[in-house]
Design an enzyme around this catalytic site. Structure first.
Site: not given
Ligand code: ADP
Ligand code: MG
Ligand code: MG
Length: 879
Positions: A97, A106, A108, A341, A459, A835
């Site tokens: 991730r 979303g 990256m 977050r 104006h 002013c």
């Molecule tokens: P983004 O930053 O685009 O949200 P994420 O890294 O959070 O990307 O992951 C995209 C999706 O995959 C999210 O819905 C996240 O919860 C799911 N996901 C990520 N890692 C796992 C994991 N280890 N097991 C199950 N779902 C995962």
């Molecule tokens: Mg996410």
């Protein structure tokens, strides 16, 4: 080979990190570490640092050391999970991730189900006794790996799935059998092979390094770059990469995945707000393939899991002291938290949330105010377009965002035409080269104003902000042909009556109508913020206001009376302008005094209304400021006006010529008018004092009228005028046999006045800096014309910003500093105000507060932002 201890640490287990390590581990990684240490159900994992990413982006390859560290942590992970990569009985699958320091949702890439191959899929099927699920994971992995790591468009895979479903007359994925998923996986591998000319990689290690590289690289994909540019995020930070044990929301009906906010991100309302999908993996919720269910429905489906989630959500919000945006997955009834977050939110929600958090005792009032921004205050007051609809429109014009808000309506090219159309019920937008005081009636009635010329203090801009009307100025691509009743944009005609939409917050103009989000913030929340701000500082904000609408708006928005009541606007009504013209053009004293007497009647009525509306709050009335020729008819109007005034057109023309100036901005205006025409200021003073006395009698509220003399630059100028005024006031007091207290002040708006501010201070009770004129005269930039070239100056980085919008600290600021020091050196108690336009600009206010300004005066709708800025400065100073 280097010793392990000498290698910088590039990889952190969740148990080695915490929420403070955002810079190194990214928001996602740091918060996963924090949550796992809070004891929340977070799947195990580790995070590769942002430093490793920047190193990778420099060298374009994964270093041997980094690979070693990853390998080491994978072994730890295998121990923790009691699963192994490539194991046939207990296979470990992971997600890879992305996650940067600042959340870029979303933007990256992420890869799920990594570790899957032809053998593992069978192992997983055996282990879970669920063949369909195992192959669903495999085909998802092939698609994500193909897309993210190898650049095969995911649509190629999705097309295969869609076609397969159509052929077999399946509507939902859930109808597919084990055999179907096997077959689809087979076809996905074929897609992979046909686009890449190679087999799908079977080695988990190879898959892992490929995915890590791809996530690193996704830092520089075009959408991430654009996002950073739009949000002012540096390109050098890099992303962290988190590798985490997979948990599965796609094992069947007891599993699922979802996203929830702890409060409503649009309104701020307290309570879970979110959605989930049964039998699905993470990406499905965002992808919109299936319609998710509302989070509250989870309560019926899995009550225990739901109440566990509610508790965790509350805990996270308390822990982070802010509204959270949480990702979760349920695997066979067991809940896992995958991300948290601080949630993104609208301004309205932001205000509601900080107020609630402060009232719940989670944060202090000061912290609550520090979390708001002045621009949120502005946005609260002006409804914006619905984001989704706006996204579908391409702007046809772009100018300066002069007054926030949004409006749709039909275009008209003269104030008259706009007024007429509006009176018959149309929503109108006034499109002009520039506006002038005669356009006022059309400006009042229209939904928005767009001009081809002019800057942020033209104006149109000043008047629109005063009225809270949406306005865009200086659209230099716009050519208006008033005669033909059309505008030309990029060679295309825009006819009278065409509907357009104007966004005064961005300066963009669109064709057609766009729906507005009409949920303007509850004024209750806003009033509370305003009160909290006022409690924190003695510096007050007043309004530049003169109409009933402006005055009541300013009081509601926290204004402490009026810092600038401009009297010239009161002369533009139909009858009044005629008397004004009579007065200006009078060739003998008799006629002049007659016209003045008539004007006094009008003014007195206006002032009485203003004083009554102000409810005892101060109102500073500025005596007439613009040059007289601004009130004269245009060439076209000469014949009709001559008739009304009962003189010959050629005589009228001669008189007009006599008053013409080559350089009106440097001309016969402000206090200079009173040196040659003392009767005008005398008349105004009389109107003010009499109005105050009568208003006091009628309302029972004590009145202290404040009279302000504009554009002084010579001490003697001020002395002479003040003497006239005082003499006049004394005669009024004698005549009425009544006295009231009053104050006389002046505006400092020329460089010379700044340099002799101590001498000026000796004669007055208050001084208001008029920063518009002061900026104009300090630079020698005409503020009506700067719109034509300021953008070039900004593009070429000659000017960082428009000095009429944000105070020029080095030049105008230095003059102000000098002047304020001089005023203070007299030891006299003179209140010091601002002013000009910058009086409502947060950046300028911060600077001016340090200089020792006592009050600010700005357009009514900018007051809340100004109050917040002042409160935040005082919090910072005291912390
Ligand atoms: P983004 O930053 O685009 O949200 P994420 O890294 O959070 O990307 O992951 C995209 C999706 O995959 C999210 O819905 C996240 O919860 C799911 N996901 C990520 N890692 C796992 C994991 N280890 N097991 C199950 N779902 C995962
Ligand atoms: Mg996410
Ligand atoms: Mg001025």
């Amino acid at each position: 080979m280097q010793l392990k201890t000498n290698i910088a640490k590039r990889v952190y287990l969740f148990s080695d990190g915490n929420k403070e390590m955002v810079e190194l581990l990214g928001g996602k990684g740091a918060n996963l570490a924090e949550m796992s240490q809070l004891g929340l159900p977070v799947p195990n994992g580790f995070t590769i640092t942002t430093e490793a990413c920047t190193e990778y982006l420099e060298k374009q390859e994964l270093s041997f050391e980094l690979k070693e560290q990853i390998k080491e942590q994978v072994e730890v992970l295998e121990k923790l999970t009691r699963k192994k990569l490539n194991d046939l009985h207990h296979p470990l699958l992971v997600s890879v991730r992305s996650g940067a320091r600042f959340s870029m949702p979303g933007m990256m890439d992420t890869v799920l189900n990594l570790g899957m191959n032809d053998k593992v899929v069978e192992g997983l099927a055996g282990m879970t006794d669920n063949v369909g699920f195992a192959y669903d994971c495999y085909r998802r992995f092939i698609q994500m790996f193909g897309d993210v790591v190898k650049g095969v468009d995911k649509n190629h895979f999705e097309a295969v799935l869609t076609q397969y479903k159509t052929q077999n007359e399946y509507r939902e994925d859930s109808e597919l059998t084990d055999k179907d998923w096997k077959e689809i996986t087979h076809q996905f591998k074929q897609v992979y092979r046909s686009y890449l000319g190679e087999e799908f990689p079977q080695q988990p290690e190879e898959q892992l390094y490929g995915a890590v590289e791809a996530v690193f690289k996704s830092w520089n994909n075009s959408r991430a770059k654009l996002y950073r540019k739009m949000n002012g995020i540096s390109d050098n930070l890099g992303t962290a990469v988190t590798i985490q044990e997979m948990v599965f929301g796609n094992t069947g009906d007891r599993s699922g995945t979802g996203v929830a906010f702890t409060r409503n991100p649009a309104t701020g309302e307290n309570g879970l707000f979110g959605e989930f999908l049964i039998n699905a993996q993470g990406e499905d919720v965002v992808a919109g393939i299936r319609t998710p269910k509302e989070i509250s429905e989870l309560k019926n489906l899995m009550p225990d899991t739901y109440s566990q989630f509610v508790k965790i959500a509350e805990k996270l919000e308390k822990h982070y002291e802010d509204m959270q945006d949480i990702e979760f997955t349920i695997e066979n009834g067991k809940l896992f938290i995958l991300q948290t977050r601080n949630g993104k939110r609208t301004s309205k929600a932001a205000v509601a949330i900080v107020l609630d958090l402060a009232e719940e005792g989670v944060i202090s009032k000061e912290e609550a105010l520090m979390r708001l921004t002045p621009s949120m205050m502005d946005q609260l007051l002006h409804p914006s377009f619905l984001a989704a609809e706006l996204a579908e429109h391409v702007p046809v014009l772009k100018g300066l965002p002069a007054s926030p808000g949004s409006a749709s309506g039909d275009v008209y090219f003269t104030a008259e035409a706009a007024k007429k159309a509006a009176e018959s019920g149309a929503k109108t937008i006034l499109l002009r080269n520039e506006t002038s005081p005669e356009d006022i009636e059309g400006m009042i009635i229209c939904e928005a104003i767009v001009t081809a010329r002019g800057g942020m203090t033209s104006h149109a801009a000043v008047v629109a902000r005063g009225m809270g009307t949406c306005c865009v100025v200086g659209c230099d691509q716009l050519v208006i042909d008033e005669q033909e009743k059309k505008a030309v944009i990029d060679g295309k005609d825009l006819k009278e009556g065409t509907t357009i939409s104007v966004d005064g917050s961005t300066g963009k103009v669109y064709l057609g109508e766009i729906t507005k989000d009409n949920q303007v913030a509850g004024s209750h929340a806003l009033s509370k913020v305003i009160q909290w701000c006022k409690d924190l500082s003695n510096v007050r904000v007043k309004a530049n206001a003169e109409t009933a609408k402006e005055i009541s708006a300013s009081l509601e928005l926290g204004g402490e009376g009026m810092g600038l009541v401009r009297t010239e606007h009161m002369f533009f009504g139909e009858e009044r302008i005629l008397e004004m013209r009579r007065m200006i053009l009078a060739e003998d004293k008799q006629a002049k005094l007659k016209a003045l007497a008539q004007l006094k009647k009008y003014q007195k009525e206006d002032f009485k209304t203003i004083f009554a509306l102000a409810e005892g709050k101060p109102a500073i009335v500025r005596l007439l400021d613009p040059p007289l020729h601004e009130f004269l008819p245009t060439e076209k109007e000469v014949p009709s006006v001559a008739k009304e005034l009962n003189i010959l057109p050629k005589d009228l023309e001669r008189l007009i010529k006599g008053l013409a100036e080559n350089n009106p901005m440097l001309g016969h205006r402000g206090c200079r008018l009173a040196v040659t025409n003392p009767e005008i200021y005398e008349m105004q003073t009389e109107a003010i004092i009499e109005a105050a006395i009568e208003a006091e009698q009628e309302t029972g509220i004590k009145m202290v009228p404040e009279i302000m003399i504009p554009l002084v630059s010579i001490e003697k100028e001020l002395v002479v005028i003040k003497e006239t005024l005082v003499r006049k006031i004394d005669t009024i007091f004698k005549r009425l046999n009544k006295q009231i207290p009053y104050l006389i002040g002046t505006m400092i708006e020329t460089p010379r006045a700044c340099l002799i501010a101590d001498k000026i201070a000796e004669h007055v009770d208050f001084i208001s800096f008029g920063t518009n004129d002061l900026t104009q005269l300090t630079y020698g930039f005409s503020r009506d014309d700067i719109g034509k070239f300021v953008q070039d100056y900004e593009q070429k980085e000659i000017l960082a910003t428009d000095p009429f919008q944000h105070i020029d600290v080095d030049g105008v600021g230095a003059l102000l500093h000098e002047a304020i020091q001089k005023i203070k050196s007299t030891g006299k108690s003179v209140s010091i105000g601002i002013c000009g336009e910058v009086g409502g600009d947060p950046e300028s206010i911060r600077f001016l507060l340090n200089e020792g300004v006592d009050y600010f005066s700005c357009s009514p709708y900018r007051i809340p932002a100004a109050l917040l800025t002042i409160a935040q400065q005082s919090i910072k100073k005291n912390s």
